[in-house]
Structures are given as C-alpha cells and as structure tokens.
Design an enzyme around this catalytic site. Structure first.
Site, PDB file in Angstrom:
ATOM      1  CG  ASP A  73       4.191  -0.938   4.177  1.00 29.14           C
ATOM      2  OD1 ASP A  73       4.646  -0.354   5.170  1.00 29.14           O
ATOM      3  OD2 ASP A  73       3.754  -2.097   4.211  1.00 29.14           O
ATOM      4  CB  ILE A  93       7.270   5.093  12.529  1.00 29.03           C
ATOM      5  CG1 ILE A  93       8.755   5.267  12.847  1.00 29.03           C
ATOM      6  CG2 ILE A  93       6.926   5.629  11.137  1.00 29.03           C
ATOM      7  CD1 ILE A  93       9.691   4.552  11.907  1.00 29.03           C
ATOM      8  N   GLY A 146       7.531  -2.207   6.053  1.00 27.18           N
ATOM      9  CA  GLY A 146       7.609  -2.567   4.638  1.00 27.18           C
ATOM     10  C   GLY A 146       7.451  -4.067   4.514  1.00 27.18           C
ATOM     11  NE  ARG A 147       1.534  -6.290   5.454  1.00 25.02           N
ATOM     12  CZ  ARG A 147       0.525  -6.076   6.279  1.00 25.02           C
ATOM     13  NH1 ARG A 147       0.416  -6.792   7.365  1.00 25.02           N
ATOM     14  NH2 ARG A 147      -0.387  -5.175   6.025  1.00 25.02           N
TER      15      ARG A 147
HETATM   16  N1  LIG Z   1      -9.819  -9.348  -0.505  1.00 28.42           N
HETATM   17  C1  LIG Z   1     -10.666  -8.733   0.295  1.00 28.42           C
HETATM   18  N2  LIG Z   1     -11.981  -8.640  -0.018  1.00 28.42           N
HETATM   19  C2  LIG Z   1     -12.822  -7.992   0.786  1.00 28.42           C
HETATM   20  N3  LIG Z   1     -12.469  -7.373   1.919  1.00 28.42           N
HETATM   21  C3  LIG Z   1     -11.195  -7.420   2.281  1.00 28.42           C
HETATM   22  C4  LIG Z   1     -10.222  -8.098   1.496  1.00 28.42           C
HETATM   23  N4  LIG Z   1      -9.031  -7.980   2.134  1.00 28.42           N
HETATM   24  C5  LIG Z   1      -9.243  -7.263   3.237  1.00 28.42           C
HETATM   25  N5  LIG Z   1     -10.532  -6.914   3.323  1.00 28.42           N
HETATM   26  C6  LIG Z   1     -11.144  -6.095   4.362  1.00 28.42           C
HETATM   27  O1  LIG Z   1     -10.406  -4.878   4.470  1.00 28.42           O
HETATM   28  C7  LIG Z   1     -10.127  -4.572   5.836  1.00 28.42           C
HETATM   29  C8  LIG Z   1      -8.721  -4.046   5.924  1.00 28.42           C
HETATM   30  O2  LIG Z   1      -7.784  -4.980   5.361  1.00 28.42           O
HETATM   31  P1  LIG Z   1      -6.303  -5.094   5.933  1.00 28.42           P
HETATM   32  O3  LIG Z   1      -6.361  -5.415   7.391  1.00 28.42           O
HETATM   33  O4  LIG Z   1      -5.516  -5.955   5.035  1.00 28.42           O
HETATM   34  O5  LIG Z   1      -5.785  -3.608   5.882  1.00 28.42           O
HETATM   35  P2  LIG Z   1      -5.404  -2.703   4.655  1.00 28.42           P
HETATM   36  O6  LIG Z   1      -6.583  -1.916   4.255  1.00 28.42           O
HETATM   37  O7  LIG Z   1      -4.769  -3.536   3.576  1.00 28.42           O
HETATM   38  O8  LIG Z   1      -4.356  -1.747   5.336  1.00 28.42           O
HETATM   39  P3  LIG Z   1      -2.847  -2.115   5.766  1.00 28.42           P
HETATM   40  O9  LIG Z   1      -1.992  -1.415   4.762  1.00 28.42           O
HETATM   41  O10 LIG Z   1      -2.707  -1.554   7.117  1.00 28.42           O
HETATM   42  O11 LIG Z   1      -2.708  -3.605   5.738  1.00 28.42           O
HETATM   43  C9  LIG Z   1     -10.321  -5.846   6.621  1.00 28.42           C
HETATM   44  O12 LIG Z   1     -11.026  -5.537   7.796  1.00 28.42           O
HETATM   45  C10 LIG Z   1     -11.124  -6.722   5.726  1.00 28.42           C
HETATM   46  O13 LIG Z   1     -12.465  -6.706   6.174  1.00 28.42           O
HETATM   47  O1  LIG Z   2       0.583  -4.732  13.663  1.00 26.90           O
HETATM   48  P1  LIG Z   2      -0.417  -4.632  12.594  1.00 26.90           P
HETATM   49  O2  LIG Z   2      -1.494  -3.665  12.846  1.00 26.90           O
HETATM   50  O3  LIG Z   2      -0.933  -5.947  12.136  1.00 26.90           O
HETATM   51  O4  LIG Z   2       0.309  -4.002  11.345  1.00 26.90           O
HETATM   52  C1  LIG Z   2       1.578  -4.315  10.889  1.00 26.90           C
HETATM   53  C2  LIG Z   2       1.659  -3.994   9.431  1.00 26.90           C
HETATM   54  O5  LIG Z   2       1.028  -2.798   9.081  1.00 26.90           O
HETATM   55  C3  LIG Z   2       1.839  -2.039   8.209  1.00 26.90           C
HETATM   56  O6  LIG Z   2       2.351  -0.965   8.946  1.00 26.90           O
HETATM   57  C4  LIG Z   2       1.022  -1.539   7.038  1.00 26.90           C
HETATM   58  O7  LIG Z   2      -0.113  -0.876   7.502  1.00 26.90           O
HETATM   59  C5  LIG Z   2       2.941  -2.961   7.763  1.00 26.90           C
HETATM   60  O8  LIG Z   2       4.109  -2.288   7.417  1.00 26.90           O
HETATM   61  C6  LIG Z   2       3.040  -3.887   8.946  1.00 26.90           C
HETATM   62  O9  LIG Z   2       3.468  -5.154   8.561  1.00 26.90           O
HETATM   63 MG   LIG Z   3      -3.403  -5.000   3.920  1.00 28.34          MG
END
Ligand SMILES: Nc1ncnc2c1ncn2[C@@H]1O[C@H](COP(=O)(O)OP(=O)(O)OP(=O)(O)O)[C@@H](O)[C@H]1O
Ligand SMILES: O=P(O)(O)OC[C@H]1O[C@](O)(CO)[C@@H](O)[C@@H]1O
Ligand SMILES: [Mg+2]
Length: 495
Positions: A206, A359, A250-251
């Site tokens: 995003d 994508i 784009g969340r």
């Molecule tokens: N606030 C937090 N504190 C500690 N660990 C966290 C927190 N939020 C998320 N995590 C950890 O980070 C990992 C990834 O978080 P999340 O699934 O939100 O993906 P992301 O890294 O934000 O990527 P994306 O952009 O795909 O959402 C999770 O498995 C969780 O264990």
């Molecule tokens: O289907 P999933 O793995 O939960 O991920 C969806 C989300 O991941 C993203 O692609 C960000 O990683 C967002 O745009 C979307 O909302």
């Molecule tokens: Mg995340």
C-alpha cells in the site's frame, strides 16, 4: 581487501585510508528527509509543524551503507530472517539479497523462519538453513518461499527462541504490524541484555510508510494494476454503455489507486479512502458516471478497498493480527451502480474486476528488483554497523536507516491537497464529490491555511545529532538510530 589482479597501469590503493575513502559510508553521513523549501504557507503540499510553524527545518537521518568498522565478527554471527503479514512482490528478492550479503561478509549460519512469527512456535515448521545456493533463483517467483502469516504469538516465546537458537542478527521483512512486533522484540531483548541487531525491512504494497519515497513492490503493483484497468476499459469501450469497475488495494491509503489511475489514463473516476464522496445527487458519483456515459459511451471507475467504508455496514471484526476486516466496497459499489442505472431506466453493461491477489502474487519488475536488492544489502550493513531497532528506506533517492518507532507512529496517507492528487483528478477530469455541495467561495475559504506565517524561512544549517530537544526556527535536526548499548569491540573489515 583483496584487489585481485589489476590491469596493467592501474595501481592498487596502498593504504587502508584510501580504501575507506572509496568504499564505505561514514557514520556521520546524513540524508535530508524533506527537500522542499516552501516559500509561502499557502504552497501546495506544505506540512505544518507543531504550533503552526511552516518554516524549513532540515531533518536528517543516517545514510545507509557499509561501514569501515563493524561491530560483529562475521564468524560469530547467526542470522534469522522472517517474512510477516500479507504478500507483496519482491519478498523473495529481499530474502535473497540478505543471504547474499551475509555470505559476502562471511556469515555461515543463516536461518529462514517459516510462516512469519508462527514459525517460532510451531514445531511442524522448524527454521530452514539458508545458503547462497538455495536462494539464488528465488527472486524469479512471487510470494515468499519462507511463507507468511498473520496472528500474534506471545512475543516472549519468540524472544526465548531467539535466545535458545543463539540468534544475534534478526531481519523482519514486514509491514506496520511486523515493525511494531520488531520494536517490541527489540525492547524485550534489551531487557534480557541480549546482543542482537533487530532490523526491519519495510514491506507494504500500500506504500503507506512514513518518510520514505516508496516501498518495494509498489511499482510492480501499479504496473500490474494497469492490466486490470485496461481490461475494464476494453470491456467498457466494447459494450453498449459499458461501465468498468476495478477494485485495487489500499486499506487506509489510496496510493496504488491514485498512481495506477494516473499511469493508465483510462480512468474516469478514482475513489480513495482519504477523500470522502457522495454517490447520489447532482454532485454525486452516479451523476458524473451518467455524464461520462452520455458523452463517451463508457465509464471506468477505480475504487480503493478502503474507500467509502462509512457507506457500508461494518462487521466490526478484526483479522488474526488485529487489522480491521473491511467491508467489500468493490462488490457493493458494483451492485449499487447496477441498481442506480436500473432505477433511472438507463441500460448499462457493468463489469467488475478485483485483481487484488493477482497483483500481490506477482514477481516484481526491474525497478523493484533493484529496490529489493539495495534494501536487503543495507539491512545487513546496518546490523554489522551496530544499529538495532532500525528499518531501511529509500528517501529522496538515497537509502537510509530510520528508527522503527518513527516509521510506525502513523500510516502515511494521500494528502487530498497534494500535487499528486491534483494531478490525478486533473487527468480523470472528475469533480469533487462533496458530502455537502459547497459554493466555490466557501471551498476557497476552507483551503486557506489556519495559521498565518510567523516569520520568513531560513536556510538549512549543517546536520547535528539528537532529535527531541526543542527547536528554534530553521534549526537542523536529526533522527537518531539506536546503537547497541553494549560494550562491543569493533572489528576491522580487512582482517
Ligand atoms: N502492535 C503489535 N505489536 C506486536 N506485534 C504485532 C503488532 N501488530 C502486529 N504484530 C505482529 O506482526 C505480524 C504481522 O502483522 P500484520 O498481519 O498486521 O502484517 P503487517 O506486517 O502489518 O503487513 P501488512 O501490510 O500485510 O498488513 C503479526 O503476525 C503479529 O504477530
Ligand atoms: O488477505 P490478507 O492477507 O488479509 O491481506 C489483505 C490486505 O493486505 C494488503 O494487501 C496489505 O498487505 C492490504 O491492501 C489488504 O487489505
Ligand atoms: Mg498490517
């Protein structure tokens, strides 16, 4: 340094100082984070500082790259790499370059953690030993060959495993959530006095990361989105009163939708989370769609997944990582468009395309291959340089180290007053779809800055360290990346 055999007439540098001048980044090197020197508080894109200050205050951060002095002896390093969150083009590229760079430094023990943080606690998926040979071709495929996951295992269990396995370099490739996790893990390691470098590599398709130009995979996503937009355009232009609707990722930030729209030139309307819109009424989206259909016989709409969430009933649910589960705006909009044109008895042919996972699953393009390579290499340089709780970013075309807490404070969003948003709507020709129709004079009054200029801008000074003390106007500041607090001997790389 082994210079090998040099061609006739070229002399190898004689002193170590000469080598240093040519090869290494100095610890005092800085990169300026913001480069526009605004001349007036009404300038487009201007950001006001606390207290309504708009003056140019240089803000620097550490330049990324290899240092002459390293804080870990490569033979004593045991590294672990994990990929967390959703997929993004380029994950395998980053893993590959981290492994390659560790290998070049002489690190022998590198573990790949399977399926995100889950791999620390699920005995079914033990860590895998990574070698240069094993990863040499993984960049040609999408996804993560290590696997990803969402969900939050107990962070103490993760730190226990890092300790038990003797890990002293920990690379976390992930988004905001993963970086929040990385920061927590860093803090817990510190409490236990573990000598470990915790280094993030930002993965967010995003592109919603503070301060950085763009994150890896974003360029590829914008490129891949063109195929969906083009398909919508072809369908719409071949149909009688054709409407094409494309939902893009784009969340909470509409960067992919905005850039894909601008790149395609085939879009009539783009809707993003940051810009509220109304559907009904004279100034609404439907009426503008009708105008385009009347004029051109077709209409293409791009809608970001986080747009218009207030129009849907929220499930209130969250995913395994605590991210809110959004309503499906694309499908909902598709059914509403059909209902609207049915109601006004206008025959339209509506097609809906959701290319989200196509994508995300793509391998990346050349520009992202390069970004991934440089990020992966710099993550390793940062760890060897003794930094921890840092992440790597591309800022104003330079690669930098950034303190993790700074980049996870808040997600970056499209500024509806920015040049880029104006360029996008100039290209589509769409009007504002305001919640309440406003007169132009009211809108003008609203767009004036709330705080008048306090004084004239001043010139940047040279970089200084320390970021948190109060600043006088125009004073230079620097983000401070954390170094290990432990007494560690530096190693000479040439040994
Ligand atoms: N606030 C937090 N504190 C500690 N660990 C966290 C927190 N939020 C998320 N995590 C950890 O980070 C990992 C990834 O978080 P999340 O699934 O939100 O993906 P992301 O890294 O934000 O990527 P994306 O952009 O795909 O959402 C999770 O498995 C969780 O264990
Ligand atoms: O289907 P999933 O793995 O939960 O991920 C969806 C989300 O991941 C993203 O692609 C960000 O990683 C967002 O745009 C979307 O909302
Ligand atoms: Mg995340």
């Amino acid at each position: 340094m082994n210079w090998g055999t040099l061609p006739d007439g070229i002399e190898a540098p004689e002193s170590r100082e000469q080598n240093m001048r040519r090869l290494y980044v100095h610890d005092e090197d800085r990169v300026l984070l913001k480069v526009v020197h605004y001349g007036n508080p009404t300038s487009v894109g201007i950001e006001f500082e606390e207290g309504g200050d708009w003056q140019f205050k240089p803000l620097w951060t550490q330049r990324a790259g290899p240092r002459a002095q390293i804080y870990f002896h490569p033979s004593a390093v045991k590294a672990a790499i994990v990929t967390c969150g959703g997929l993004c083009p380029g994950l395998n590229d980053v893993i590959r370059q981290v492994v390659f760079t560790l290998d070049v430094y002489g690190v022998k023990e590198i573990l790949g953690i399977q399926y995100g943080f889950k791999g620390f606690v699920d005995p079914k998926y033990p860590p895998v030993a990574l070698t240069r040979k094993l990863v040499s071709r993984v960049h040609m495929a999408g996804g993560s060959f290590l696997g990803v996951s969402r969900g939050t295992p107990d962070l103490n269990d993760i730190v226990d495993k890092l300790q038990d396995w003797g890990i002293n370099f920990f690379f976390i490739i992930g988004g905001n959530g993963s970086h929040a996790g990385a920061h927590e893990i860093y803090k817990r390691c510190l409490e236990r006095k573990m000598k470990i470098a915790v280094v993030g590599i930002p993965k967010t398709i995003d592109n919603d990361l503070q301060l950085v130009d763009k994150t890896f995979g974003f360029d590829t996503s914008v490129e891949e989105a063109q195929r969906a937009i083009n398909a919508a355009f072809v369908e719409a232009s071949s149909a009688y009163n054709g409407v094409g609707i494309v939902k893009l990722m784009g969340r909470q930030s509409g960067f992919i939708a905005m850039y894909a729209t601008l790149a395609s030139g085939q879009v009539d309307i783009v809707l993003i989370p940051e810009v509220p819109f109304v559907l009904e009424g004279e100034h609404g989206v439907y009426n503008f769609m009708k105008k385009r259909l009347d004029k051109n016989g077709l209409c293409v709409v791009v809608i970001a997944e986080g747009a218009g969430q207030e129009l849907l009933e929220s499930s209130g649910g969250v995913d395994a990582s605590g991210n809110p589960i959004l309503g499906d705006i694309g499908k909902w909009f598709y059914s509403q468009v059909k209902a609207y044109f049915g109601k006004i008895k206008m025959s339209v042919d509506v097609k809906y395309i959701d290319p989200t996972y196509m994508i995300r699953a793509r391998h990346c393009n050349s520009s992202d291959h390069i970004i991934c390579s440089v990020l992966g290499q710099n993550a390793v340089h940062g760890a060897f340089a003794g930094y921890t709780d840092i992440t790597i970013g591309l800022v104003n075309t330079h690669y930098v180290f950034l303190p993790i807490p700074k980049v996870i404070e808040v997600a970056r969003k499209v500024d509806p007053n920015s040049n880029m948003w104006h360029r996008t709507v100039t290209s589509t020709g769409q009007p504002d779809f305001p919640m309440v129709p406003q007169k132009i004079s009211e809108k003008k009054a609203q767009s004036q800055p709330s705080s008048p200029p306090k004084s004239q801008p001043t010139s940047p000074k040279s970089p200084v360290s320390g970021s948190s003390r109060s600043q006088s106007p125009g004073e230079s500041r620097s983000l401070s990346c954390r170094r290990h607090p432990f007494d560690m001997k530096t190693s000479d790389r040439s040994m």
